[in-house]
Design an enzyme around this catalytic site. Structure first.
Site, PDB file in Angstrom:
ATOM      1  N   ASP A   1      58.882  46.582  47.971  1.00  0.00           N
ATOM      2  CA  ASP A   1      57.789  46.613  48.244  1.00  0.00           C
ATOM      3  C   ASP A   1      57.764  47.718  49.495  1.00  0.00           C
ATOM      4  O   ASP A   1      58.769  47.509  50.207  1.00  0.00           O
ATOM      5  CB  ASP A   1      56.960  45.443  48.653  1.00  0.00           C
ATOM      6  CG  ASP A   1      55.423  45.403  48.318  1.00  0.00           C
ATOM      7  OD1 ASP A   1      55.046  45.043  47.354  1.00  0.00           O
ATOM      8  OD2 ASP A   1      54.808  46.195  49.091  1.00  0.00           O
TER       9      ASP A   1
ATOM     10  N   ASP B   1      46.168  41.687  35.680  1.00  0.00           N
ATOM     11  CA  ASP B   1      45.080  41.263  35.450  1.00  0.00           C
ATOM     12  C   ASP B   1      43.967  42.255  34.929  1.00  0.00           C
ATOM     13  O   ASP B   1      42.894  41.944  34.444  1.00  0.00           O
ATOM     14  CB  ASP B   1      44.221  40.835  36.879  1.00  0.00           C
ATOM     15  CG  ASP B   1      44.290  41.936  37.911  1.00  0.00           C
ATOM     16  OD1 ASP B   1      45.596  41.895  38.464  1.00  0.00           O
ATOM     17  OD2 ASP B   1      43.295  42.466  38.063  1.00  0.00           O
TER      18      ASP B   1
ATOM     19  N   GLU C   1      62.046  44.186  40.841  1.00  0.00           N
ATOM     20  CA  GLU C   1      60.488  43.827  40.734  1.00  0.00           C
ATOM     21  C   GLU C   1      60.003  44.882  41.512  1.00  0.00           C
ATOM     22  O   GLU C   1      60.202  45.082  42.820  1.00  0.00           O
ATOM     23  CB  GLU C   1      60.275  42.380  41.248  1.00  0.00           C
ATOM     24  CG  GLU C   1      58.998  42.118  41.144  1.00  0.00           C
ATOM     25  CD  GLU C   1      58.478  40.899  41.846  1.00  0.00           C
ATOM     26  OE1 GLU C   1      59.166  40.101  42.545  1.00  0.00           O
ATOM     27  OE2 GLU C   1      57.272  40.603  41.625  1.00  0.00           O
TER      28      GLU C   1
ATOM     29  N   ASP D   1      48.492  47.622  41.883  1.00  0.00           N
ATOM     30  CA  ASP D   1      47.090  47.996  42.045  1.00  0.00           C
ATOM     31  C   ASP D   1      46.825  49.100  40.926  1.00  0.00           C
ATOM     32  O   ASP D   1      47.547  49.849  40.531  1.00  0.00           O
ATOM     33  CB  ASP D   1      47.267  49.260  43.166  1.00  0.00           C
ATOM     34  CG  ASP D   1      47.483  48.338  44.500  1.00  0.00           C
ATOM     35  OD1 ASP D   1      47.284  47.059  44.641  1.00  0.00           O
ATOM     36  OD2 ASP D   1      48.564  48.893  45.372  1.00  0.00           O
TER      37      ASP D   1
END
Ligand SMILES: C[S@@+](CC[C@H](N)C(=O)[O-])C[C@H]1O[C@@H](n2cnc3c(N)ncnc32)[C@H](O)[C@@H]1O
Length: 230
Positions: free
Chosen positions: A70, A155, A45, A119
């Site tokens: 991350d 989104d 991920e 982002d």
């Protein structure tokens, strides 16, 4: 601060200095044999934040192995802590910039990549920073299996449309696309697990979009360099 200190105690968190990484990451090509000690698929991920997908999928699929990536250690602490508390042995995290990710995996080592609420990098000048840009796909192509799959959940309509364009222009294989997963009644691991950012956007009634694709086997990766990231 306390989270960073606790992160140091987890034996499933890998964070290397740039200099050490340049010497070679010891588990590259050896994740199965030397870390997970099984032959289960490896799923990564990218931009995992608190690691909801990494941990959620690991819970559901104990026969597969999950690695969250991350740069933000304090966020990743949440996923590490949950995996530790639940005794999940099929979970690991890498704290690094995703630009360096090819240094962590060998050719054909990874079966799936999830990119969750990255982002969107709205300004055109930042296009290369989008995690589904040809430059990032070049990075993933070095270790994703030929039949490997990339999942994007977002989104941002801009990123969704942009990724559709990248898929089309690159001759990649679109496997599934949905501009409103909850409105469409989709029921799968795509709707079963919600990330921190996803919940935030759902709170604003934003439609959540999902894409699944496979890289073109003839894809020619861009030339990658790591020096500038130092
Ligand atoms: C908007 S947040 C989404 C986090 C999580 N996936 C979620 O949905 O809640 C984007 C995450 O990607 C990470 N990220 C963005 N660009 C990155 C890069 N180049 N290397 C490493 N992490 C990156 C950020 O640190 C951040 O945690």
């Amino acid at each position: 601060m306390q989270r960073f200190a606790e992160n140091l105690t987890f034996d499933n968190l890998f964070q290397y200095s740039y200099e050490d990484l340049m010497q070679g990451f010891p588990l590259k090509g050896k994740w199965h044999r030397d870390f997970f000690q099984n032959e289960g698929e490896l799923v990564v991920e990218m931009g995992c934040g608190k690691g909801e997908y990494t941990v959620g999928l690991a819970r559901k699929n104990p026969d597969k192995n999950y690695i969250g990536v991350d740069i933000k250690g304090a966020r990743m602490w949440r996923g590490l802590k949950t995996a530790h508390e639940e005794g999940l042995k099929n979970v690991a995290f890498i704290r690094t910039r995703i630009e360096l990710i090819p240094l962590f995996f060998a050719k054909n080592e990874v079966s799936q990549i999830w990119i969750t609420f990255p982002d969107p990098q709205i300004r055109a000048i930042k296009e290369k920073k989008r995690l589904t840009s040809p430059r990032f796909l070049s990075r993933y192509s070095g270790f994703l299996k030929p039949d490997g799959v990339i999942h994007l959940k977002t989104d941002a309509l801009l990123l969704y449309d942009y990724t559709m364009e990248v898929i089309e222009q690159g001759g990649h294989e679109l496997l599934y696309a949905n501009e409103d997963i909850y409105g469409s009644g989709l029921k799968s691991e795509v709707t079963a697990i919600q990330t921190f950012y996803e919940q935030k956007w759902l709170g604003y009634q934003t439609k959540i979009k999902y894409l699944k694709f496979r890289l073109n086997p003839d894809f020619v990766p861009e030339k990658l360099s790591y020096g500038k990231l130092k």
